[in-house]
Write a protein that holds these residues in place. Sequence first.
Motif, mmCIF file in Angstrom:
data_model
loop_
_atom_site.group_PDB
_atom_site.id
_atom_site.type_symbol
_atom_site.label_atom_id
_atom_site.label_comp_id
_atom_site.label_asym_id
_atom_site.label_seq_id
_atom_site.Cartn_x
_atom_site.Cartn_y
_atom_site.Cartn_z
ATOM 1 N N ALA A 48 -52.470 -34.645 -31.444
ATOM 2 C CA ALA A 48 -51.393 -34.402 -32.269
ATOM 3 C C ALA A 48 -50.335 -34.947 -31.702
ATOM 4 C CB ALA A 48 -51.551 -32.997 -32.954
ATOM 5 N N SER A 52 -47.829 -38.213 -32.870
ATOM 6 C CA SER A 52 -46.482 -37.984 -33.189
ATOM 7 C C SER A 52 -45.535 -38.638 -32.300
ATOM 8 C CB SER A 52 -46.279 -36.258 -32.960
ATOM 9 O OG SER A 52 -47.269 -35.649 -33.752
ATOM 10 N N VAL A 56 -42.975 -41.317 -34.037
ATOM 11 C CA VAL A 56 -41.379 -40.957 -34.006
ATOM 12 C C VAL A 56 -40.830 -42.100 -33.039
ATOM 13 C CG1 VAL A 56 -39.786 -39.430 -32.768
ATOM 14 C CG2 VAL A 56 -41.513 -38.722 -34.103
ATOM 15 N N THR B 73 -43.070 -30.600 -24.609
ATOM 16 C CA THR B 73 -44.006 -31.677 -24.808
ATOM 17 C C THR B 73 -44.659 -32.202 -23.602
ATOM 18 O OG1 THR B 73 -42.464 -32.306 -26.314
ATOM 19 C CG2 THR B 73 -44.010 -33.743 -25.922
ATOM 20 N N ALA B 191 -50.712 -35.183 -38.398
ATOM 21 C CA ALA B 191 -49.627 -34.832 -37.513
ATOM 22 C C ALA B 191 -48.437 -35.919 -37.284
ATOM 23 C CB ALA B 191 -50.171 -34.819 -36.110
ATOM 24 N N ALA B 192 -48.913 -37.217 -37.631
ATOM 25 C CA ALA B 192 -47.831 -38.263 -37.587
ATOM 26 C C ALA B 192 -47.091 -38.202 -38.766
ATOM 27 C CB ALA B 192 -48.769 -39.763 -37.755
ATOM 28 N N ALA B 195 -44.832 -35.063 -38.096
ATOM 29 C CA ALA B 195 -43.617 -35.337 -37.358
ATOM 30 C C ALA B 195 -42.463 -36.126 -37.949
ATOM 31 C CB ALA B 195 -44.131 -36.218 -36.038
ATOM 32 N N THR B 199 -38.580 -35.097 -39.125
ATOM 33 C CA THR B 199 -37.508 -35.692 -38.009
ATOM 34 C C THR B 199 -36.090 -35.724 -38.756
ATOM 35 O OG1 THR B 199 -39.103 -37.376 -36.940
ATOM 36 C CG2 THR B 199 -36.790 -38.232 -36.873
ATOM 37 N N ILE B 208 -42.264 -32.999 -33.151
ATOM 38 C CA ILE B 208 -43.403 -33.365 -32.227
ATOM 39 C C ILE B 208 -44.187 -31.869 -32.045
ATOM 40 C CG2 ILE B 208 -44.158 -34.142 -30.072
ATOM 41 C CD1 ILE B 208 -41.737 -36.139 -30.429
ATOM 42 N N ALA B 211 -45.675 -30.664 -35.223
ATOM 43 C CA ALA B 211 -47.092 -31.377 -35.234
ATOM 44 C C ALA B 211 -48.230 -31.144 -34.591
ATOM 45 C CB ALA B 211 -46.670 -32.877 -35.402
#
Lengths: 107, 231
Positions: A48, A52, A56, B73, B191-192, B195, B199, B208, B211
Amino acid sequence: MTPYAWTWIAIVAAGLLAWLIKLAGHVVPERVVENPRVHRIAAYVTVALLISLAAVQTFTSDAALVVDARVVAIAVAAILLWRRAPFIVVVAASAAVAAGLRALGWG
Amino acid sequence: MARPVLSAARRQAVAVSIATGAYGLSFGALSVAAGLDLWQTMALSLLVFSGGSQFAFVGVLGAGGTAAAAVATSTFLGIRNGFYGVALAEVLRPLRGARLAWGAQVTIDESTAVSLAQPHDDLAERRAGFWWAGVGVFALWNAITIVGALLGQSLGDPATWGLDAAAGAAFLGLVWPRLGSRRAQAVAGIAAVVALALTPLLPAGVPILVAALVGVAAGWRAPAHAEEVPE
């Protein structure tokens, strides 16, 4: 403190945390991390997070959704990955595609 | 045929070190493109030493995220290295003192893969695979990071050279081998979307992390069919 100093603090913190996690794996008793649920969650969280970051990085600029040369570049990257091209080739080709499109005046 | 100078594990380790070291070039260039300087870029490769975490760290900062979001992250992406240590424990124990500290630092995707790819009953080869790949990748990754950062500094605007697009491709390349199962593909798709949808609404870097919860939800229950969970 300046943003530059904060970046340094973040680098050292990220490095320390990365090392502590690696170390923990070697020293904790196996039964603590044997839990299959923990293992599955770690695996899917990795998926995930990475997808992501890709999304982004490719589809946004300054908090806005954007379609530009990067979208074509990542499509090329996906095709190359599907064809089992090496990582470095995929990265270099996607940069070349985006640079080429921009040189032609698009995106 | 002449007997090879290096054992199978050592030869694999050298090949993996060269291939992995080579993409240190893209990390160095992308880190500088994201606004870090040469010394910061070198420090990331030395201290964090885990490709996915490093790309994520500079990616979040480059997108305008906070230092805290970058650390979070990067750290979440490093969790898998902890599981590698568990898998390697029976190969490497007993590890103490400096060897433990150094062995932990080089516990990454590549050293784990080379070690565990050796025959189960050949402990010497498994150990050689771990140390040769770990130390080999460490040496080349750090050296080539510097080359990449110097190249990046001399390039000017990163977008002209497509380096922003290369960063997205790098993340896609890192996730690609983990998308073998249906559930992993579903996690990736959802998840994409999460995210991207968040945004415009949340500070950079935070979408992120939100997600990532898709991954938590997906891992909570065991799959109905015994399909392989990605490493």
